[in-house]
Motif scaffolding. Structure first.
Motif, PDB file in Angstrom:
ATOM      1  N   THR A  16       0.850  -1.193   0.000  1.00 49.96           N
ATOM      2  CA  THR A  16       0.000   0.000   0.000  1.00 49.96           C
ATOM      3  C   THR A  16       0.879   1.234   0.000  1.00 49.96           C
ATOM      4  N   TYR A  17       0.325   2.326  -0.482  1.00 52.18           N
ATOM      5  CA  TYR A  17       0.996   3.626  -0.419  1.00 52.18           C
ATOM      6  C   TYR A  17      -0.020   4.650   0.039  1.00 52.18           C
ATOM      7  N   ARG A  18       0.230   5.214   1.227  1.00 52.51           N
ATOM      8  CA  ARG A  18      -0.709   6.137   1.860  1.00 52.51           C
ATOM      9  C   ARG A  18      -2.101   5.531   1.968  1.00 52.51           C
ATOM     10  N   GLY A  19      -2.116   4.239   2.347  1.00 50.80           N
ATOM     11  CA  GLY A  19      -3.360   3.528   2.578  1.00 50.80           C
ATOM     12  C   GLY A  19      -4.032   2.971   1.339  1.00 50.80           C
ATOM     13  N   VAL A  20      -3.462   3.219   0.158  1.00 51.38           N
ATOM     14  CA  VAL A  20      -4.077   2.756  -1.097  1.00 51.38           C
ATOM     15  C   VAL A  20      -3.308   1.550  -1.623  1.00 51.38           C
ATOM     16  N   PRO A  21      -3.980   0.415  -1.873  1.00 53.23           N
ATOM     17  CA  PRO A  21      -3.293  -0.768  -2.402  1.00 53.23           C
ATOM     18  C   PRO A  21      -2.715  -0.490  -3.789  1.00 53.23           C
ATOM     19  N   SER A  22      -1.505  -1.001  -4.018  1.00 49.74           N
ATOM     20  CA  SER A  22      -0.858  -0.811  -5.312  1.00 49.74           C
ATOM     21  C   SER A  22      -1.169  -1.940  -6.285  1.00 49.74           C
ATOM     22  N   LYS A  56       7.988   0.592  -6.209  1.00 47.44           N
ATOM     23  CA  LYS A  56       7.116   0.977  -7.321  1.00 47.44           C
ATOM     24  C   LYS A  56       6.160   2.106  -6.940  1.00 47.44           C
ATOM     25  N   VAL A  57       6.107   2.441  -5.657  1.00 43.02           N
ATOM     26  CA  VAL A  57       5.121   3.424  -5.214  1.00 43.02           C
ATOM     27  C   VAL A  57       5.724   4.630  -4.501  1.00 43.02           C
TER      28      VAL A  57
END
Length: 248
Positions: A197-203, A231-232
């Protein structure tokens, strides 16, 4: 220190599989590889021997401090016990107040974030410290004490009590691990890939579980494992991430 140097430079093979108190609390999947596919292990890091000797030095110096302070304790010794019809033997660090203690040297991060209390240590005990202490207590016929933890970075030390440990429950876990190994059960991975995740958002990507990070068999267990720049991340210097699957 003389005993430490003899032990570290004895020339005995380090990868020979054996049921030991120091290993029986580690993940069963890791122990399966140690027993059945030891040739697939990553090579020991170049600093391995120095780290082992540093740990022995910390233990020797800490015991010297205890003696100089007038603390009465029984020094290390061999212990044998039978678990799941298997003889298990090892060497404990010390007994104090009729309880068995272990001495651990820790990085600054582990000292602050891992060795905070028993519950925190038990949550992420990938090195099997809890089971190790339980086995020693069973073999000696006394209660568990805890861990004297020394910060390798600055010499700070503290005591982490294992008073809340359910020793019988921990020994049952060890029995289960021993039976899994001696009965030649098929390989079972203990952990699942973790969604990134990046800032709570799944990649959409998955990464290596943290429990597997230090395992020398992670590349054999996770055949798709790749170490790549994140990657994020938006950082100028991208951190390296251990990816299991990539969405693109």
């Amino acid at each position: 220190m003389k005993a430490s140097l003899r032990r570290q430079f004895s020339g005995k093979p380090r990868d020979a599989f054996k049921l030991r108190p120091s290993s029986l609390g580690r993940p069963k999947c890791q122990l399966w590889f140690e027993k059945n596919k030891p040739e697939t292990a990553e090579a020991m890091p170049s600093n391995f021997m120095i780290n082992m000797i540093l740990g022995d030095i910390v233990e020797a110096v800490f015991k010297g401090i205890l003696r100089a302070s007038g603390v009465e304790f029984n020094d290390s010794g061999r212990v044998k016990t039978t678990i799941a019809e298997q003889e298990i033997s090892g060497e404990y660090d010390l007994t104090l107040n009729n309880k068995v203690d272990d001495i651990k040297s820790a990085s600054a991060w582990s000292y602050t974030n891992k060795f905070t209390d028993y519950n925190k240590l038990n949550e992420n005990d990938s090195f099997g410290y809890v089971a190790q202490l339980a086995i020693y207590a069973k073999g000696l016929g006394i209660d568990v004490g805890g861990w004297w933890v020394v910060n390798k970075a600055n010499g700070d030390f503290k005591y982490v009590s294992a008073e809340s440990m359910d020793t019988d429950k921990e020994i049952e876990k060890v029995e289960d691990t021993i039976n899994y190994l001696v009965n030649d059960e098929p390989f079972q991975r203990c952990f699942e890939a973790v969604p990134e995740t990046y800032r709570g958002v799944p990649s959409g990507n998955t990464v290596l579980p943290k429990e597997c990070h230090f395992c020398r068999y992670k590349n054999s267990c996770w055949e798709s494992l790749k170490e790549l720049p994140s990657k994020v991340s938006k950082a100028k210097e991208l951190p390296v991430v251990e990816y299991i699957t990539l969405s693109t």
